[in-house]
Design a protein around this motif. Structure first.
Motif, PDB file in Angstrom:
ATOM      1  N   SER A 235       0.643  -2.996   4.517  1.00  0.00           N
ATOM      2  CA  SER A 235       1.020  -1.609   4.217  1.00  0.00           C
ATOM      3  C   SER A 235       2.530  -1.415   4.153  1.00  0.00           C
ATOM      4  CB  SER A 235       0.439  -0.681   5.285  1.00  0.00           C
ATOM      5  OG  SER A 235       0.956  -0.996   6.557  1.00  0.00           O
ATOM      6  N   GLN A 236       3.294  -2.369   4.669  1.00  0.00           N
ATOM      7  CA  GLN A 236       4.745  -2.229   4.755  1.00  0.00           C
ATOM      8  C   GLN A 236       5.377  -1.997   3.390  1.00  0.00           C
ATOM      9  OE1 GLN A 236       6.700  -5.034   7.365  1.00  0.00           O
ATOM     10  NE2 GLN A 236       8.351  -5.299   5.906  1.00  0.00           N
ATOM     11  N   LYS A 237       5.068  -2.861   2.407  1.00  0.00           N
ATOM     12  CA  LYS A 237       5.654  -2.714   1.082  1.00  0.00           C
ATOM     13  C   LYS A 237       5.176  -1.449   0.382  1.00  0.00           C
ATOM     14  CE  LYS A 237       6.411  -7.641   0.218  1.00  0.00           C
ATOM     15  NZ  LYS A 237       6.145  -8.783  -0.687  1.00  0.00           N
ATOM     16  N   LEU A 238       3.942  -1.058   0.658  1.00  0.00           N
ATOM     17  CA  LEU A 238       3.406   0.142   0.008  1.00  0.00           C
ATOM     18  C   LEU A 238       4.120   1.392   0.495  1.00  0.00           C
ATOM     19  CD1 LEU A 238      -0.423  -0.641  -0.050  1.00  0.00           C
ATOM     20  CD2 LEU A 238       1.144  -0.562  -1.990  1.00  0.00           C
ATOM     21  N   PHE A 239       4.532   1.432   1.759  1.00  0.00           N
ATOM     22  CA  PHE A 239       5.291   2.584   2.237  1.00  0.00           C
ATOM     23  C   PHE A 239       6.664   2.638   1.578  1.00  0.00           C
ATOM     24  CE2 PHE A 239       2.332   2.876   5.910  1.00  0.00           C
ATOM     25  CZ  PHE A 239       2.074   4.224   5.816  1.00  0.00           C
TER      26      PHE A 239
ATOM     27  N   ALA B 158       1.626   2.467  13.813  1.00  0.00           N
ATOM     28  CA  ALA B 158       2.287   1.495  12.953  1.00  0.00           C
ATOM     29  C   ALA B 158       2.570   2.081  11.577  1.00  0.00           C
ATOM     30  CB  ALA B 158       1.430   0.235  12.827  1.00  0.00           C
ATOM     31  N   ASN B 159       1.613   2.867  11.037  1.00  0.00           N
ATOM     32  CA  ASN B 159       1.836   3.440   9.712  1.00  0.00           C
ATOM     33  C   ASN B 159       2.953   4.473   9.734  1.00  0.00           C
ATOM     34  OD1 ASN B 159       0.271   5.235  11.212  1.00  0.00           O
ATOM     35  ND2 ASN B 159      -0.662   6.149   9.387  1.00  0.00           N
TER      36      ASN B 159
ATOM     37  N   SER C 117       0.877   5.797  -2.242  1.00  0.00           N
ATOM     38  CA  SER C 117       0.627   6.559  -1.031  1.00  0.00           C
ATOM     39  C   SER C 117      -0.796   6.352  -0.522  1.00  0.00           C
ATOM     40  CB  SER C 117       0.873   8.053  -1.300  1.00  0.00           C
ATOM     41  OG  SER C 117       0.652   8.818  -0.143  1.00  0.00           O
ATOM     42  N   PHE C 118      -1.767   6.362  -1.443  1.00  0.00           N
ATOM     43  CA  PHE C 118      -3.153   6.158  -1.044  1.00  0.00           C
ATOM     44  C   PHE C 118      -3.334   4.780  -0.427  1.00  0.00           C
ATOM     45  CE2 PHE C 118      -7.455   4.642  -1.817  1.00  0.00           C
ATOM     46  CZ  PHE C 118      -8.221   5.689  -1.323  1.00  0.00           C
ATOM     47  N   GLY C 119      -2.745   3.776  -1.082  1.00  0.00           N
ATOM     48  CA  GLY C 119      -2.874   2.411  -0.568  1.00  0.00           C
ATOM     49  C   GLY C 119      -2.249   2.254   0.796  1.00  0.00           C
ATOM     50  N   ALA C 120      -1.033   2.823   0.966  1.00  0.00           N
ATOM     51  CA  ALA C 120      -0.349   2.693   2.254  1.00  0.00           C
ATOM     52  C   ALA C 120      -1.125   3.387   3.367  1.00  0.00           C
ATOM     53  CB  ALA C 120       1.063   3.277   2.141  1.00  0.00           C
TER      54      ALA C 120
END
Length: 625
Positions: A226-230, A342-343, A278-281
Motif C-alpha cells: 500500500s505504500q506506493k499507492l498512497f 499503518a495506512n 485511493s481505492f487500492g491504497a
C-alpha cells in the motif's frame, strides 16, 4: 545612453526561448513520474517536527504510563472479585462476603476512573502538541515560499503547489492527531498487559505471544504493497487540483473554443486515476484490521482451551483465567490498532514527503548587506550581461546598455525577443549567467533584494488585484500611505473618475477574480498602486494594453508626469504608446539590434521600421477593406 553588443550569432544558433511553464493553460496536463515514499527517513523527519514539544510529550508519556498501569491492573482486581465469589460458593460452600466484593469493585472503579481522567488529559494535551506542530510546519512552508526564486514557481502548476501546502499539510495534521495518542497508549498498554499476563500465568503468556510475529509479518507484507499507492494517491490529488484550477481559471476560453467535453474527459481520466490509487491504497491497508481480528480470535480460542485445562488440573484459579482472557483481549487490541494505523502513517508520510520537497527546494542566494547610494538617481547599466533560462539555449549574450537618470527607455520587438526578461533581470527575479547590472554604480547583487525592489515600481500586462476594497488595493503600493496620498495617486491615474461613480466609492470590495471591474479599470488601479510607491525606477510591461484609446491618452499624460526625474523602462507592442520615449531599443533574439528615438529609427528603415509598417500598414489596409 549607450549600447554595445558582441557579434550576433546566426539566427539558427539562438532558438526561441521561454521560462518553464506555470502549468500551461486549461488544456495543460503536467506531473512528474511517480516517486515512492522513502518511509523511514521521512517518518523520522516528521517526528523531528515535534522537537519543540518534547517537554509536553514527556508529560503526556508520564500520564499515559500511569493510566496504562491503572488500566492493566483493573482486570486483575476484577479477577479477585470473581475468586471471592467462586471460592465462597463452590470451594467453601459459605455465604458470599458482599462487603469484600464491593470493596474490590470500588477499587476497580477508582482505578478505571484514574485511567479515564489521565487518558482524557493526555488526549487534550496531544491535540495542542499536534496543532502547534502543524502551525510551525505551515509557517515554515509560508516562509519558504517567500524565499523561493521565480523560476521555481515557473516550473510548478499552481494547483499542484496549492495541493501540497493545503491538502497535504491537512493530511499530516489528521495523521498526527489520530496516531500520536494511539501509538503511545497502545504501546504502553501492550507492555503493561504483557507484564500482567506473565504475572498471572507465564504459560498462557507464551501462548499469547504467538500472535506478535504473525501481526508483524501481516503488517509488513500489506504495508509494503500500500505504500506506493498512497504516494500515488496524493500525487494524483495534486494533479487533479491543478487540472481543476486551470480549467476553471480559463473557463471562458474553454467555452469559447468548445473544449468542455475535452476538459470533462481529462477530469474523468484524472479522477479515475485518483479513484484507482485511493481505492487500492485504502483497500489493501484496510485488510490489516480484519486479518488481525482473525488472528486475535484464534489466539483467544487457544487461551480459553489452555486456561480451561490449567483450571481443571488445579494449576490456575478461575478468577485468574477470567483476568487472563480480559488481558488477551487487551493484548490483541493494541496490536490490531497499531497495525490498522499503518495506512494512516503511510498516507501521512506520503504527504509529508511532498511538503518536505517544497521545504528542500533550492532558495534564492542569500542577500548581501550592501546599500544603494543616497539619494537614488536611477542610472541603470548592463555590463557584458549574459543570461539564459536553459544553458543549452542562449538568450541574452554580452549585452551592454546604460539608461541615464530620468530617461524613458522603450523596449520593442517580436514576442520572445527578451523584452520582459531584460526588466526581470533588473528586479533580480532571475540571476545573471555572467556580467553585472548596476544601479547608480552599485552592483544590484551587492544589496538586499528588498532594498533594490523598494526603488522599483512595476505595472504588468496582467493586472493583479486581491480581494479587498479599491482603497486597500491602491494602498498596497506603500505601507503607511495616508488617505490624501491614496487619493492623489488615484486622481493622477484617473482612477478617481470611475470610482466616484460606484455606489461604495473607494470602499467598493473587489472579489477574488475582480469580475466587478472592467479590464481597463483593473489596470488603472495597478498603475495607481505603482504611482503611490513613488519609485526611482518605473517599469511598465504593456501597462496600457487593456485600456481603451481615450483612457490611454489620459494615462500617457499621467505617466509623463510620473516619469519626470525617474528612469523608466516601457515594454510595448503598440508603438503608438512609446513615440515620446527618449530612446527606443529594438530587440531580436535577446540582442539589441537598433536604438534611437522614434523619428531616427523610422528614418533608418531597419527593424523598427519593419515593425511599424507591419503594425500600422496592416491596420490601414484592414480599415480600407
Amino acid at each position: 545612453m549607450s549600447q554595445q553588443n558582441s557579434p550576433k550569432p546566426a539566427a539558427n544558433a539562438r532558438p526561441k526561448y521561454g521560462p518553464p511553464t506555470r502549468g500551461g493553460g486549461p488544456m495543460h496536463q503536467g506531473g512528474s513520474g511517480e516517486k515512492a515514499v522513502n518511509f523511514i527517513p521521512s517518518l523520522r523527519r516528521l517526528a523531528g517536527e515535534l522537537g519543540p514539544e518534547l517537554r509536553w510529550i514527556a508529560v503526556v508519556v508520564l500520564m499515559t504510563v500511569v493510566g496504562t498501569v491503572a488500566n492493566s491492573v483493573g482486570p486483575a482486581i476484577l479477577g479477585n472479585a470473581t475468586d471471592l465469589i467462586y471460592n465462597a460458593k463452590v470451594i467453601q460452600n459459605r455465604p458470599i462476603d458482599f462487603a469484600a466484593v464491593a470493596q474490590v469493585l470500588l477499587s476497580a472503579a477508582v482505578v478505571y476512573l484514574i485511567y479515564f481522567l489521565l487518558s482524557w488529559s493526555a488526549a487534550w494535551m496531544i491535540n495542542g502538541i499536534v496543532q502547534r506542530s502543524i502551525y510551525r510546519i505551515r509557517q515554515k512552508v509560508s516562509d519558504k515560499l517567500t524565499r523561493l526564486p521565480l523560476k521555481y514557481f515557473d516550473g510548478q502548476p499552481r494547483g499542484e503547489l496549492l495541493s501540497r501546502v493545503t491538502n497535504d499539510v491537512d493530511n499530516i495534521s489528521q495523521t498526527m492527531q489520530q496516531t500520536l495518542s494511539q501509538i503511545l497508549t497502545n504501546l504502553f498498554t501492550l507492555i503493561g498487559v504483557l507484564v500482567m499476563m506473565f504475572y498471572v500465568s507465564w504459560v498462557l503468556a507464551l501462548v499469547a505471544l504467538v500472535s506478535i510475529p504473525i501481526a508483524m509479518v501481516v503488517t509488513m507484507v500489506i504495508g509494503k504493497r500500500s505504500q506506493k499507492l498512497f504516494a500515488k494517491t496524493w500525487k494524483s490529488t495534486g494533479e487533479l487540483n491543478s487540472q481543476i484550477e486551470e480549467a476553471y481559471t480559463g473557463h471562458d476560453l474553454v467555452k469559447v473554443f468548445g473544449r468542455r467535453r475535452e476538459i470533462a474527459e481529462q477530469f474523468r481520466v484524472k479522477n479515475a486515476e485518483l479513484f484507482t490509487a485511493s481505492f487500492g491504497a485504502q483497500f489493501i491497508s484496510g485488510i490489516i484490521m480484519p486479518v488481525m481480528f482473525f488472528v486475535g480470535n484464534l489466539n483467544y480460542v487457544v487461551i480459553a482451551v489452555v486456561g480451561g485445562l490449567l483450571v481443571a488440573g488445579g494449576g490456575l484459579g478461575i478468577g485468574s483465567v477470567q483476568a487472563f482472557i480480559q488481558y488477551s483481549r487487551m493484548f490483541t487490541q493494541p496490536i490490531t490498532s497499531l497495525a490498522s494505523m499503518a495506512n494512516l502513517l503511510q498516507s501521512g508520510v506520503a504527504s509529508a514527503e511532498r511538503v518536505f520537497e517544497v521545504l528542500d527546494a533550492e532558495e534564492e542566494p542569500a542577500d548581501a548587506s550592501g546599500a544603494l547610494p543616497e539619494p537614488v538617481r536611477g542610472r541603470v547599466a548592463f555590463e557584458d550581461v549574459s543570461f539564459s533560462y536553459n544553458p543549452e539555449r542562449p538568450l541574452i549574450t554580452d549585452l551592454n546598455l546604460v539608461a541615464e537618470p530620468g530617461s524613458t527607455v522603450a523596449i520593442v520587438g517580436p514576442t520572445g525577443a527578451g523584452k520582459t526578461t531584460l526588466v526581470n533581470l533588473i528586479l533580480r527575479f532571475y540571476d545573471l549567467g555572467s556580467g553585472r547590472i548596476t544601479l547608480d554604480g552599485a552592483d544590484i547583487t551587492s544589496v538586499p533584494r528588498k532594498v533594490l525592489r523598494s526603488e522599483i515600481g512595476m505595472v504588468l500586462q496582467d493586472a493583479w488585484l486581491f480581494g479587498g476594497t479599491i482603497r486597500d488595493n491602491i494602498a498596497y503600493g506603500r505601507d503607511g500611505a495616508t488617505e490624501e496620498e491614496i487619493l492623489a495617486a488615484a486622481k493622477a491615474t484617473y482612477v478617481d473618475r470611475f470610482v466616484r461613480s460606484l455606489p461604495m466609492g473607494y470602499d467598493t470590495v473587489i472579489d477574488d477574480e475582480a469580475s466587478n471591474l472592467s479590464a481597463g479599470e483593473k489596470q488603472l488601479i495597478t498603475i495607481a498602486r505603482a504611482f503611490l510607491s513613488d519609485p526611482s525606477i518605473l517599469i511598465l510591461d504593456e501597462a496600457t494594453s487593456s485600456v481603451d484609446t481615450r483612457t490611454e491618452l489620459l494615462v500617457q499624460r499621467a505617466m509623463k508626469k510620473l516619469r519626470t526625474d525617474r528612469t523608466s523602462f516601457v515594454i510595448a507592442h503598440r508603438l503608438s504608446t512609446i513615440r515620446d520615449a527618449d530612446v527606443i531599443l529594438v530587440m531580436e533574439d535577446g540582442a539589441i539590434v537598433e536604438q534611437g528615438n522614434h523619428d531616427q529609427l523610422l528614418a533608418a528603415r531597419g527593424a523598427y521600421h519593419r515593425l511599424y509598417q507591419a503594425q500600422f500598414a496592416a491596420a490601414a489596409a484592414e480599415d480600407a477593406a
